[in-house]
Scaffold this active site. Sequence first.
Site, PDB file in Angstrom:
ATOM      1  N   GLU A 237      -5.635  -5.317   1.416  1.00 60.32           N
ATOM      2  CA  GLU A 237      -5.017  -4.044   1.368  1.00 60.32           C
ATOM      3  C   GLU A 237      -5.078  -3.140   0.176  1.00 60.32           C
ATOM      4  O   GLU A 237      -4.242  -2.520  -0.330  1.00 60.32           O
ATOM      5  CB  GLU A 237      -3.545  -4.435   1.638  1.00 60.32           C
ATOM      6  CG  GLU A 237      -2.767  -5.208   0.489  1.00 60.32           C
ATOM      7  CD  GLU A 237      -2.821  -6.843   0.501  1.00 60.32           C
ATOM      8  OE1 GLU A 237      -3.806  -7.333   0.991  1.00 60.32           O
ATOM      9  OE2 GLU A 237      -2.009  -7.325  -0.412  1.00 60.32           O
TER      10      GLU A 237
ATOM     11  N   TYR B 267       3.217 -16.583   4.945  1.00 62.19           N
ATOM     12  CA  TYR B 267       3.034 -15.564   5.617  1.00 62.19           C
ATOM     13  C   TYR B 267       4.139 -15.789   6.872  1.00 62.19           C
ATOM     14  O   TYR B 267       4.740 -14.663   7.224  1.00 62.19           O
ATOM     15  CB  TYR B 267       1.761 -15.679   6.451  1.00 62.19           C
ATOM     16  CG  TYR B 267       0.674 -15.133   5.553  1.00 62.19           C
ATOM     17  CD1 TYR B 267       0.080 -15.696   4.427  1.00 62.19           C
ATOM     18  CD2 TYR B 267      -0.006 -13.968   5.799  1.00 62.19           C
ATOM     19  CE1 TYR B 267      -0.957 -15.267   3.675  1.00 62.19           C
ATOM     20  CE2 TYR B 267      -1.007 -13.494   4.865  1.00 62.19           C
ATOM     21  CZ  TYR B 267      -1.409 -14.073   4.174  1.00 62.19           C
ATOM     22  OH  TYR B 267      -2.434 -13.635   3.342  1.00 62.19           O
TER      23      TYR B 267
ATOM     24  N   GLU C 178       3.722 -11.084   1.853  1.00 58.18           N
ATOM     25  CA  GLU C 178       3.121 -11.241   2.907  1.00 58.18           C
ATOM     26  C   GLU C 178       4.107 -11.491   4.256  1.00 58.18           C
ATOM     27  O   GLU C 178       3.795 -11.170   5.261  1.00 58.18           O
ATOM     28  CB  GLU C 178       2.159 -12.681   2.864  1.00 58.18           C
ATOM     29  CG  GLU C 178       0.905 -12.445   2.003  1.00 58.18           C
ATOM     30  CD  GLU C 178       0.107 -11.512   2.555  1.00 58.18           C
ATOM     31  OE1 GLU C 178      -0.067 -11.074   3.705  1.00 58.18           O
ATOM     32  OE2 GLU C 178      -0.647 -11.089   1.572  1.00 58.18           O
TER      33      GLU C 178
ATOM     34  N   ASP D  67      -3.847 -19.279  -6.152  1.00 59.49           N
ATOM     35  CA  ASP D  67      -4.251 -19.176  -4.715  1.00 59.49           C
ATOM     36  C   ASP D  67      -3.783 -20.530  -3.864  1.00 59.49           C
ATOM     37  O   ASP D  67      -3.866 -20.663  -2.527  1.00 59.49           O
ATOM     38  CB  ASP D  67      -5.723 -19.371  -4.607  1.00 59.49           C
ATOM     39  CG  ASP D  67      -6.414 -17.923  -4.867  1.00 59.49           C
ATOM     40  OD1 ASP D  67      -5.706 -16.923  -5.047  1.00 59.49           O
ATOM     41  OD2 ASP D  67      -7.510 -17.637  -4.992  1.00 59.49           O
TER      42      ASP D  67
ATOM     43  N   HIS E  90       0.805  -3.337   4.506  1.00 62.62           N
ATOM     44  CA  HIS E  90       0.893  -3.678   3.129  1.00 62.62           C
ATOM     45  C   HIS E  90       1.332  -2.245   2.160  1.00 62.62           C
ATOM     46  O   HIS E  90       1.742  -2.313   1.021  1.00 62.62           O
ATOM     47  CB  HIS E  90      -0.339  -4.218   2.565  1.00 62.62           C
ATOM     48  CG  HIS E  90      -0.266  -5.814   2.856  1.00 62.62           C
ATOM     49  ND1 HIS E  90       0.643  -6.722   2.081  1.00 62.62           N
ATOM     50  CD2 HIS E  90      -1.080  -6.735   3.286  1.00 62.62           C
ATOM     51  CE1 HIS E  90       0.436  -7.854   2.320  1.00 62.62           C
ATOM     52  NE2 HIS E  90      -0.563  -7.965   2.898  1.00 62.62           N
TER      53      HIS E  90
ATOM     54  N   HIS F 246      -1.575  -5.204   9.852  1.00 58.62           N
ATOM     55  CA  HIS F 246      -1.176  -6.059   8.763  1.00 58.62           C
ATOM     56  C   HIS F 246      -1.715  -5.511   7.569  1.00 58.62           C
ATOM     57  O   HIS F 246      -0.743  -5.308   6.637  1.00 58.62           O
ATOM     58  CB  HIS F 246      -1.795  -7.375   9.099  1.00 58.62           C
ATOM     59  CG  HIS F 246      -1.510  -8.164   7.625  1.00 58.62           C
ATOM     60  ND1 HIS F 246      -0.394  -9.147   7.935  1.00 58.62           N
ATOM     61  CD2 HIS F 246      -1.999  -8.363   6.593  1.00 58.62           C
ATOM     62  CE1 HIS F 246      -0.426  -9.900   6.920  1.00 58.62           C
ATOM     63  NE2 HIS F 246      -1.151  -9.314   6.023  1.00 58.62           N
ATOM     64  N   GLU F 247      -2.920  -4.911   7.216  1.00 57.52           N
ATOM     65  CA  GLU F 247      -3.330  -4.193   5.821  1.00 57.52           C
ATOM     66  C   GLU F 247      -2.422  -2.962   5.963  1.00 57.52           C
ATOM     67  O   GLU F 247      -2.031  -2.639   4.683  1.00 57.52           O
ATOM     68  CB  GLU F 247      -4.700  -4.176   5.921  1.00 57.52           C
ATOM     69  CG  GLU F 247      -5.735  -5.381   6.172  1.00 57.52           C
ATOM     70  CD  GLU F 247      -5.036  -6.630   5.418  1.00 57.52           C
ATOM     71  OE1 GLU F 247      -4.406  -6.441   4.319  1.00 57.52           O
ATOM     72  OE2 GLU F 247      -5.227  -7.928   5.825  1.00 57.52           O
TER      73      GLU F 247
HETATM   74  N1  BES Z   1      -3.654  -9.823   0.805  1.00 54.82           N
HETATM   75  C1  BES Z   1      -4.023 -10.672   1.845  1.00 54.82           C
HETATM   76  C2  BES Z   1      -5.308 -11.195   1.279  1.00 54.82           C
HETATM   77  C3  BES Z   1      -5.339 -12.207   0.376  1.00 54.82           C
HETATM   78  C4  BES Z   1      -4.161 -12.920  -0.153  1.00 54.82           C
HETATM   79  C5  BES Z   1      -6.247 -12.249  -0.585  1.00 54.82           C
HETATM   80  C6  BES Z   1      -4.080 -13.494  -1.243  1.00 54.82           C
HETATM   81  C7  BES Z   1      -6.042 -12.931  -1.692  1.00 54.82           C
HETATM   82  C8  BES Z   1      -5.186 -13.610  -1.872  1.00 54.82           C
HETATM   83  C9  BES Z   1      -4.380  -9.835   3.136  1.00 54.82           C
HETATM   84  O1  BES Z   1      -3.326  -8.839   3.509  1.00 54.82           O
HETATM   85  C10 BES Z   1      -4.280 -10.733   4.194  1.00 54.82           C
HETATM   86  O2  BES Z   1      -3.221 -11.236   4.397  1.00 54.82           O
HETATM   87  N2  BES Z   1      -5.202 -10.992   5.075  1.00 54.82           N
HETATM   88  C11 BES Z   1      -5.391 -11.758   6.490  1.00 54.82           C
HETATM   89  C12 BES Z   1      -5.159 -11.083   7.378  1.00 54.82           C
HETATM   90  C13 BES Z   1      -4.346 -11.678   8.618  1.00 54.82           C
HETATM   91  C14 BES Z   1      -2.802 -12.227   7.864  1.00 54.82           C
HETATM   92  C15 BES Z   1      -4.022 -10.636   9.445  1.00 54.82           C
HETATM   93  C16 BES Z   1      -6.586 -12.435   6.225  1.00 54.82           C
HETATM   94  O3  BES Z   1      -7.421 -12.000   5.559  1.00 54.82           O
HETATM   95  O4  BES Z   1      -6.770 -13.275   7.180  1.00 54.82           O
HETATM   96 ZN    ZN Z   2      -1.450  -9.710   3.931  1.00 56.04          ZN
END
Ligand code: BES
Ligand code: ZN
Length: 630
Positions: free
Chosen positions: A295, A408, A342, A400, A323, A319-320
């Site tokens: 995002e 989520y 999330e 992480d 954010h 989703h993005e």
């Molecule tokens: N912000 C996240 C991606 C992220 C989280 C990167 C933590 C690094 C550390 C992004 O918004 C996300 O949740 N992406 C998901 C999308 C899905 C939930 C629709 C993905 O990448 O799968």
């Molecule tokens: Zn996310």
Amino acid sequence: MRKLQQVTGIALMMLCCLSACQTVQEQVEQIALVEEHSDPHTYSDYTSIGVTHLDLELSVDFKSRILSGSAQWTLTRNNSKAMEVIFDTYRLGIDSVILDDGSKALYSTGKSDKILGAPLTVKVQPETKKVTIYYKTAPDATALQWLEAEQTSGKRQPFLYTQGESIYTRSWIPCQDGPGVRFTYTAVIHTPADLMALMSAENPREKNKEGLYHFTMQQPVPSYLVALAVGDLAFQPLNDRMGVYAEPVMLKRSAAELSGLDRMMSAAEALYGPYDWGRYDVLFLPGGFPFGGMENPRLTFATPTILTGDKSLVNLIAHELAHSWSGNLVTNATWNDFWLNESFTVYFERRIMEALEGREYAAMLWDLGLQDLKATIRHYGEDKQPYTRLKLDLRGQDPDLGLSDIAYEKGAALLLLMEQTIGRNTLDSFISRYFAAHRFQSVNTEGFVRYMENTLFTRFPRLRQDIAFDTWIYKTGLPENCPEVENPRFRNVDRALEGFLSGGSLLSKENTAHWSTHEWLHFLRELKDRKPDGQTLKTLDAAFGFSGSSNAEIATVWFTVAIGARYEAAFPPMEKFLEHTGRMKFLEPVYEALYKSDAYKARAARYFDSYKDNYHPLARKSVAAIIGVN
Ligand code: BES
Ligand code: ZN
């Protein structure tokens, strides 16, 4: 990193000094405030000397895979006696540090930690307002993926992009790398000719011959939301405030997939208030991008794996986009509070999808999400229970590790439970106010709970007990009152699967013609639980062509079923998939299934060896851990 002892020390000191004129309640709040600012994943003592603005200038060198240049930080003093400012770095080569009077600053880099990197401590004067750090990145910087021309879709130019979340920005910019610190920025980026540079900022629409790009970001953002991409890129507008960037060969498909973006934006704004960031554009990256989406403000970075041609995976963009409120406007204060980013976003995403596609559609997303949540809790088992809490304690650990379906789905389920308990209108106005009250601020879990106490829990005195709110936030596992959703479309899938497995003909092309990706996913997940044999898969493959599916979500589940059934006809397309896909969500289950099978363990290692250079450093690390190589 601020040690807890130190924090408690400060808190106690404050208690003593202030006790004469403060109530106990005020003192407790003051302690909470101090602890609120303790982020275990940054060395920076930003409550002493923080930053408000960054002027960045970097040259991009694809040959050496190095970014070099300078980061000038404008400081803000919260403690007039502080004589040093601390930044986070990860394998940066620091050349010099200059103060705003032009003098060379004394600085030191501390011992490097595997997770956190090293602190860069710069001595400053009481009147110092700016420090400029001259530096270069390491060729294997964790935030950077450098792609050869062959690894892009156009295959003509190299590509570079950054991924900052959670604590990777420090590997390309020396910064106070915690989500509780916000700053505005400008940047000057020098690229080779014929490439376009884009950032999470005001962006160009065209390439320029000099390869010189200027950026401004006027809204304050945390470091993890500073992003850069450089490549053979082109732009196509969708309307006057939205558009798509992609490699030229991908641009048409990308814009077509997102033709509904304006409706999505209208739905989002109708729910929780105006979009606050000016433009909203989406950049489609090459297939090696390790996430689905990121995002980055004003410019979502997205995987090309959602370009299915039928818009069936655009909830990822919802989703993005969501954010832009939850996460970018109201930011988790530390990575222990990641669920605040999330879970609100997942809830918001599903409300957007419901507004666009109806209740039954959104019910499928909820159902798949709740299935994931239950599977994750089972997977964590006894020994990893602490990771099933919403509020995490990741001190001394890689942030992480908090990146799981708990962050989520568990919090999203809590919001759904609140919706079902107090009614949608009440919850919606609460969420709108929560966003408005915390714009451009960070919030931690305790701050959120306090906000609840002052709002919903005051208005509905029994709510906290009735929904077991504290259990949801602070306890492990899945609370008993986890909500369910009515899902007629999946019940239809269940009937079709039963019919098929018992030899009936319910699974005809006509019956399934209107199934969405989500229905197929449910079908394949249920099929997997039944441990089908190779012959069954052969029949299904002949009818529906799963092995050749260009939908990565469907292909992934299919490949794991195929591995279980030793259905090797799926292996050649699976190998192609592992070669060209970098998204961890897809790589991980396939490699895991191969590795778990005695017959295919060696094959997992062989594939990894062949294709690891196509993977982002994070994906490489995660797959290596799954298949036990280093
Ligand atoms: N912000 C996240 C991606 C992220 C989280 C990167 C933590 C690094 C550390 C992004 O918004 C996300 O949740 N992406 C998901 C999308 C899905 C939930 C629709 C993905 O990448 O799968
Ligand atoms: Zn996310």
